[in-house]
Write an enzyme that holds these catalytic residues in place. Structure first.
Site, PDB file in Angstrom:
ATOM      1  N   ASP A  74      -4.036  -3.442  -6.197  1.00 25.30           N
ATOM      2  CA  ASP A  74      -3.408  -2.706  -5.480  1.00 25.30           C
ATOM      3  C   ASP A  74      -3.401  -2.926  -3.834  1.00 25.30           C
ATOM      4  O   ASP A  74      -4.421  -2.970  -3.223  1.00 25.30           O
ATOM      5  CB  ASP A  74      -3.848  -1.128  -5.423  1.00 25.30           C
ATOM      6  CG  ASP A  74      -3.813  -0.737  -6.888  1.00 25.30           C
ATOM      7  OD1 ASP A  74      -3.179  -1.492  -7.784  1.00 25.30           O
ATOM      8  OD2 ASP A  74      -3.987   0.505  -7.116  1.00 25.30           O
ATOM      9  N   GLU A 300       1.352   6.469 -11.222  1.00 25.32           N
ATOM     10  CA  GLU A 300       0.445   5.702 -10.215  1.00 25.32           C
ATOM     11  C   GLU A 300       1.268   5.506  -8.906  1.00 25.32           C
ATOM     12  O   GLU A 300       2.525   5.048  -8.866  1.00 25.32           O
ATOM     13  CB  GLU A 300      -0.037   4.711 -10.741  1.00 25.32           C
ATOM     14  CG  GLU A 300      -1.175   4.860 -11.922  1.00 25.32           C
ATOM     15  CD  GLU A 300      -2.212   4.032 -12.367  1.00 25.32           C
ATOM     16  OE1 GLU A 300      -3.506   4.232 -12.390  1.00 25.32           O
ATOM     17  OE2 GLU A 300      -1.804   3.001 -12.808  1.00 25.32           O
TER      18      GLU A 300
HETATM   19  C1  FRU Z   1      -3.384   1.400  -9.835  1.00 25.88           C
HETATM   20  C2  FRU Z   1      -4.667   2.033  -9.931  1.00 25.88           C
HETATM   21  C3  FRU Z   1      -4.393   3.109  -8.805  1.00 25.88           C
HETATM   22  C4  FRU Z   1      -5.851   3.590  -8.439  1.00 25.88           C
HETATM   23  C5  FRU Z   1      -6.495   2.097  -8.520  1.00 25.88           C
HETATM   24  C6  FRU Z   1      -7.943   2.233  -9.143  1.00 25.88           C
HETATM   25  O1  FRU Z   1      -3.560   0.055 -10.355  1.00 25.88           O
HETATM   26  O2  FRU Z   1      -4.787   2.558 -11.129  1.00 25.88           O
HETATM   27  O3  FRU Z   1      -4.030   4.644  -9.132  1.00 25.88           O
HETATM   28  O4  FRU Z   1      -5.916   3.894  -6.912  1.00 25.88           O
HETATM   29  O5  FRU Z   1      -5.843   1.714  -9.447  1.00 25.88           O
HETATM   30  O6  FRU Z   1      -8.580   0.959  -8.840  1.00 25.88           O
END
Ligand code: FRU
Length: 433
Positions: A74, A300
């Site tokens: 992310d 997300e």
């Molecule tokens: C998306 C996610 C987010 C979270 C992060 C955790 O890829 O699942 O929702 O903040 O990765 O690693």
């Protein structure tokens, strides 16, 4: 059948590493019917993949890692208050969740840390380092968030504090946190100094947003209270945090149409809170902007932008997070409304904006739409030859490492007109504008 489903979901938790395990208990009274916009089964059932929404195949062999030392996933840019990537004394800055590249990709969420990168040309990025290098970040690890330069030039980061520092057993508690710092630049470096204390700004209230305790009274479900996104409404100047959550209450309090009894544990939502001070340290919790009860359990990294007179709300989700009977790709989904609160309609009828191609269904994830329509994402699992996410996890660490990108994906250009979107073309890797 039920046992199988539970086992599968537990396995998914191990693979993806995010969901918390909870056990069943008995029921209480039915939850009142909510007036919040619910993404419906009818809308999701309209999904068709076509040229306008299917991303080109990612040619992994032609891509470059942001850094060979770390897997990154992310990613988000430092933004102005209007959502545009900010420029600080000629530098652009991006933030990414990272782990050392020898970590098994499926386990990365357990030790995630935020690192930053900077660039003068907005294309080639240099690793700046760990953002919270004084160990002051809250949680046992930090998950996704967003970052802005405030009116006074101060840097504000909003992030997910997951678990508690020094916890003996890894937990999945998620709270929203913030901190500020000064950005100091030279011709070739960017550093963050003069850090404030880190502060928890939001925790689930149990009225609108499910607490862990409520979730633990359910069978099994993904638990979410994470991914804060700062948004200033250009029409009113009001400041908000959007976040990923679950609708409040326990499993027994929800009902789905009787044709879809297995859908009850799907209660993803997009939450919202309003800033009540200029320093962006106090927020008032508001009802969710969107719920997906009986439809989807993991919405997300929500984000919002305004184009013309319309608000555009985006989120990303996985195929296995849709309720039974719904067939939808790993993708970016979006909704639009003439007003910030209420009146949302799924973009393109179904909500689907960008899907991975059928031949490479997990190639990218965590798309983020910039105000000019550039969409960034990271390379997830590629060339998995028909395996689904559970089967990928079953192949073992070597397979995962070989097939996980852990780098920025080529950006895409999206055109957005009214309630319709279209992928126009691919852009270079690392381009945020
Ligand atoms: C998306 C996610 C987010 C979270 C992060 C955790 O890829 O699942 O929702 O903040 O990765 O690693």
């Amino acid at each position: 059948m039920k046992k199988w489903k539970t086992a599968l979901k537990c396995f998914s938790a191990a693979v993806i590493g995010l969901s918390a395990m909870v056990t069943v208990s008995s029921g209480v009274s039915a939850k009142e019917t909510s007036t919040v916009f619910n993404w419906s089964r009818e809308a999701v059932s309209q999904i068709t993949m076509n040229e306008s929404n299917t991303a080109p195949l990612i040619p992994i062999e032609d891509l470059e890692e942001l850094t060979p030392e770390y897997h990154i996933w992310d990613t988000w840019p430092l933004q102005d208050r209007n959502g545009h990537p900010a420029v600080v004394n000629g530098h652009k800055i991006i933030f990414a969740l990272t782990v050392p590249s020898d970590v098994t990709p499926g386990k990365r969420h357990d030790t995630a840390e935020i690192r930053y990168f900077h660039s003068k040309d907005g294309k080639s990025w240099k690793l700046g380092g760990l953002l919270f290098n004084d160990g002051q970040g809250l949680g046992s690890r930090q998950w996704a968030g967003s970052a802005i330069v405030n009116k006074d030039g101060k840097f504000h980061i909003f992030y997910t504090a997951t678990g508690r520092k020094n916890e003996e057993r890894l937990t999945y508690e998620q709270r929203l946190a913030t901190a500020t710092a000064n950005i100091v630049t030279t011709n070739s470096s960017v550093t963050f100094t003069n850090w404030s204390d880190h502060k928890i700004i939001l925790e689930p209230d149990g009225q609108y947003y499910q607490t862990q305790d409520q979730a633990s009274q359910g069978e099994f479900s993904s638990y979410a209270f994470r991914d804060p996104y700062f948004f200033q409404d250009p029409k009113t100047g009001e400041e908000y945090i959007l976040f990923e959550a679950n609708s409040a209450g326990s499993l027994a309090e929800r009902t789905c149409q009787k044709e879809h009894p297995g859908s009850k544990s799907f209660n993803g939502s997009i939450g919202m809170a309003k800033a009540v001070n200029d320093r962006l340290t106090e927020f008032e919790v508001l009802p969710p902007l969107l719920e997906a009860n009986c439809v989807n359990e993991e919405l997300e990294r929500p984000s919002m932008m305004v184009k013309g007179n319309r608000y555009y709300l985006f989120t990303k989700t996985h195929p296995e997070k849709f309720a039974p009977g719904l067939d939808a790709p790993e993708g970016l989904y979006g909704f639009t409304s003439p007003s910030l609160i209420g009146g949302y309609k799924p973009l393109n009828g179904s909500g689907l904006v960008i899907a991975n191609p059928k031949d490479n269904p997990y190639q990218a994830y965590s798309w983020m739409v910039m105000p000019n329509g550039t969409v960034i994402s990271f390379v997830n699992y590629v060339n998995v030859e028909g395996k689904n996410i559970y089967e990928i996890g079953e192949q073992g660490p070597d397979y995962e490492k070989e097939h996980f990108g852990g780098m920025l994906a080529p950006s895409l250009k999206l055109s957005i007109t009214g309630d319709q979107t279209k992928i126009v073309h691919e852009k270079k890797q690392g381009v945020f504008k």
